[in-house]
Design a protein around this motif. Structure first.
Motif, PDB file in Angstrom:
ATOM      1  N   VAL A 205      -5.585   6.696 -25.944  1.00 43.40           N
ATOM      2  CA  VAL A 205      -4.397   6.777 -25.462  1.00 43.40           C
ATOM      3  C   VAL A 205      -4.267   5.675 -24.408  1.00 43.40           C
ATOM      4  O   VAL A 205      -5.301   5.453 -23.512  1.00 43.40           O
ATOM      5  CB  VAL A 205      -4.083   8.213 -24.730  1.00 43.40           C
ATOM      6  N   VAL A 206      -3.231   4.647 -24.505  1.00 45.48           N
ATOM      7  CA  VAL A 206      -3.248   3.679 -23.386  1.00 45.48           C
ATOM      8  C   VAL A 206      -1.994   3.920 -22.638  1.00 45.48           C
ATOM      9  O   VAL A 206      -0.944   4.084 -22.924  1.00 45.48           O
ATOM     10  CB  VAL A 206      -3.099   2.221 -23.961  1.00 45.48           C
ATOM     11  N   VAL A 207      -2.128   3.876 -21.465  1.00 46.46           N
ATOM     12  CA  VAL A 207      -1.228   4.137 -20.352  1.00 46.46           C
ATOM     13  C   VAL A 207      -0.891   3.008 -19.646  1.00 46.46           C
ATOM     14  O   VAL A 207      -1.649   2.473 -18.701  1.00 46.46           O
ATOM     15  CB  VAL A 207      -1.607   5.445 -19.467  1.00 46.46           C
ATOM     16  N   HIS A 208       0.246   2.546 -19.852  1.00 47.25           N
ATOM     17  CA  HIS A 208       0.921   1.432 -19.080  1.00 47.25           C
ATOM     18  C   HIS A 208       1.788   1.942 -18.010  1.00 47.25           C
ATOM     19  O   HIS A 208       2.617   2.646 -18.181  1.00 47.25           O
ATOM     20  CB  HIS A 208       1.713   0.602 -20.286  1.00 47.25           C
ATOM     21  N   SER A 209       1.666   1.118 -16.906  1.00 45.67           N
ATOM     22  CA  SER A 209       2.489   1.393 -15.664  1.00 45.67           C
ATOM     23  C   SER A 209       2.902   0.071 -15.052  1.00 45.67           C
ATOM     24  O   SER A 209       2.353  -0.893 -15.395  1.00 45.67           O
ATOM     25  CB  SER A 209       1.772   2.414 -14.774  1.00 45.67           C
ATOM     26  N   GLN A 210       3.778  -0.021 -13.884  1.00 43.64           N
ATOM     27  CA  GLN A 210       4.207  -1.058 -13.109  1.00 43.64           C
ATOM     28  C   GLN A 210       4.674  -2.270 -14.082  1.00 43.64           C
ATOM     29  O   GLN A 210       4.098  -3.191 -14.274  1.00 43.64           O
ATOM     30  CB  GLN A 210       2.811  -1.716 -12.372  1.00 43.64           C
ATOM     31  N   PRO A 211       6.033  -1.954 -14.666  1.00 46.84           N
ATOM     32  CA  PRO A 211       6.551  -2.802 -15.463  1.00 46.84           C
ATOM     33  C   PRO A 211       6.993  -4.102 -14.743  1.00 46.84           C
ATOM     34  O   PRO A 211       7.118  -4.113 -13.583  1.00 46.84           O
ATOM     35  CB  PRO A 211       7.718  -1.859 -15.948  1.00 46.84           C
ATOM     36  N   THR A 212       7.044  -4.997 -15.749  1.00 45.42           N
ATOM     37  CA  THR A 212       7.360  -6.434 -15.297  1.00 45.42           C
ATOM     38  C   THR A 212       8.414  -6.919 -16.234  1.00 45.42           C
ATOM     39  O   THR A 212       8.751  -6.249 -17.352  1.00 45.42           O
ATOM     40  CB  THR A 212       6.195  -7.380 -15.270  1.00 45.42           C
ATOM     41  N   GLY A 213       8.891  -8.103 -16.242  1.00 46.66           N
ATOM     42  CA  GLY A 213       9.790  -8.680 -17.013  1.00 46.66           C
ATOM     43  C   GLY A 213       9.268  -8.898 -18.357  1.00 46.66           C
ATOM     44  O   GLY A 213      10.071  -9.058 -19.312  1.00 46.66           O
ATOM     45  N   SER A 214       7.955  -8.913 -18.689  1.00 49.58           N
ATOM     46  CA  SER A 214       7.337  -9.348 -20.003  1.00 49.58           C
ATOM     47  C   SER A 214       6.374  -8.214 -20.481  1.00 49.58           C
ATOM     48  O   SER A 214       5.465  -8.443 -21.412  1.00 49.58           O
ATOM     49  CB  SER A 214       6.484 -10.680 -19.851  1.00 49.58           C
ATOM     50  N   GLY A 215       6.276  -6.839 -19.680  1.00 43.99           N
ATOM     51  CA  GLY A 215       5.300  -5.961 -20.044  1.00 43.99           C
ATOM     52  C   GLY A 215       4.943  -5.141 -18.984  1.00 43.99           C
ATOM     53  O   GLY A 215       5.825  -4.455 -18.284  1.00 43.99           O
ATOM     54  N   TYR A 216       3.815  -4.912 -18.774  1.00 48.85           N
ATOM     55  CA  TYR A 216       3.432  -4.199 -17.605  1.00 48.85           C
ATOM     56  C   TYR A 216       2.117  -4.552 -16.872  1.00 48.85           C
ATOM     57  O   TYR A 216       1.114  -5.456 -17.628  1.00 48.85           O
ATOM     58  CB  TYR A 216       2.697  -2.721 -18.100  1.00 48.85           C
ATOM     59  N   ILE A 217       1.896  -4.373 -15.715  1.00 49.74           N
ATOM     60  CA  ILE A 217       0.733  -5.313 -14.981  1.00 49.74           C
ATOM     61  C   ILE A 217      -0.610  -4.130 -15.345  1.00 49.74           C
ATOM     62  O   ILE A 217      -1.525  -4.787 -15.430  1.00 49.74           O
ATOM     63  CB  ILE A 217       0.895  -5.068 -13.307  1.00 49.74           C
ATOM     64  N   ALA A 218      -0.386  -2.740 -15.293  1.00 49.51           N
ATOM     65  CA  ALA A 218      -1.529  -2.002 -15.625  1.00 49.51           C
ATOM     66  C   ALA A 218      -1.549  -1.582 -16.873  1.00 49.51           C
ATOM     67  O   ALA A 218      -0.514  -0.798 -17.394  1.00 49.51           O
ATOM     68  CB  ALA A 218      -1.708  -0.950 -14.274  1.00 49.51           C
ATOM     69  N   ALA A 219      -2.767  -1.221 -17.490  1.00 52.64           N
ATOM     70  CA  ALA A 219      -3.035  -0.595 -18.763  1.00 52.64           C
ATOM     71  C   ALA A 219      -4.298   0.065 -18.716  1.00 52.64           C
ATOM     72  O   ALA A 219      -5.311  -0.721 -18.305  1.00 52.64           O
ATOM     73  CB  ALA A 219      -2.773  -1.452 -19.826  1.00 52.64           C
ATOM     74  N   HIS A 220      -4.430   1.305 -18.752  1.00 51.39           N
ATOM     75  CA  HIS A 220      -5.441   2.199 -18.637  1.00 51.39           C
ATOM     76  C   HIS A 220      -5.848   2.873 -20.067  1.00 51.39           C
ATOM     77  O   HIS A 220      -5.002   3.497 -20.522  1.00 51.39           O
ATOM     78  CB  HIS A 220      -5.536   3.302 -17.397  1.00 51.39           C
ATOM     79  N   ARG A 221      -6.964   2.608 -20.565  1.00 53.39           N
ATOM     80  CA  ARG A 221      -7.402   3.423 -22.069  1.00 53.39           C
ATOM     81  C   ARG A 221      -8.044   4.660 -21.514  1.00 53.39           C
ATOM     82  O   ARG A 221      -9.043   4.610 -20.570  1.00 53.39           O
ATOM     83  CB  ARG A 221      -8.151   2.504 -22.550  1.00 53.39           C
TER      84      ARG A 221
END
Length: 181
Positions: free
Chosen positions: A132-148
């Motif tokens: 499971v990959v949890v993305h947080s801190q959205p930006t204009g092109s994706g996310y800053i953080a991704a935790h597996r």
């Protein structure tokens, strides 16, 4: 073909329909793993309360006709449909379950799209990689953080923007059979 034209189309049972970034309409059979994974996420969401706004495969309105029907979403408690759909602005978390045919879309296209529109948390649930990959801190092109996080590693608390916590039980997520089906 526009999303509105497809909305009233009856598709064969057992297929998911999604719209690619290039405007293509894609039909893919739903796997037992996908169905069981969504059900598991829904069961885990009961801790948010019986009447929490949790949806699956329900269209959300995004700007520029980039509508989506995510596999699983948690909405703000005060979310109200505008016409037949909720707005992307009411979403706290979106999760997509990877299938063999949707991996690129779920890992790449959706990460960019949901980040671009400020979805606070985007979760990719991959039964084939057992992660499971949890993305947080959205930006204009994706996310800053991704935790597996790996399947079988216990309960995963995910903080929602409204102060609640959604806890995904990684021990209960289904895996494909050894032959990949």
């Amino acid at each position: 073909m526009s999303v509105d034209a497809v909305m009233d189309t009856e598709f064969p049972t057992g297929y998911a329909v999604f719209f690619g970034i290039d405007g293509k309409v894609v039909m893919t059979p739903q796997s037992e793993e996908r169905s069981s994974t969504i059900r598991s996420m829904q069961i885990d969401s009961l801790a948010l309360g019986r009447h929490a706004k949790v949806i699956s495969d329900v269209y959300l309105d995004f700007p520029a006709d980039e509508h989506s029907a995510p596999d699983f979403a948690i909405m703000r408690e005060d979310a109200r449909r505008q016409g037949k759909r909720y707005s992307f602005k009411d979403v706290l978390l979106i999760a997509e379950v990877v299938s063999v045919s949707s991996a690129r879309k779920d890992y790449d296209d959706c990460t960019a799209k949901y980040g671009r529109y400020g979805i606070p948390v985007y979760v990719v649930v991959d039964p084939y990689a057992a992660e499971v990959v949890v993305h947080s801190q959205p930006t204009g092109s994706g996310y800053i953080a991704a935790h597996r996080h790996t399947y079988g590693s216990g309960k995963l608390p995910i903080e929602l923007a409204d102060g609640r916590t959604y806890t995904l039980d990684l021990d209960e997520l289904p895996r494909p059979d050894a032959d990949g089906h």
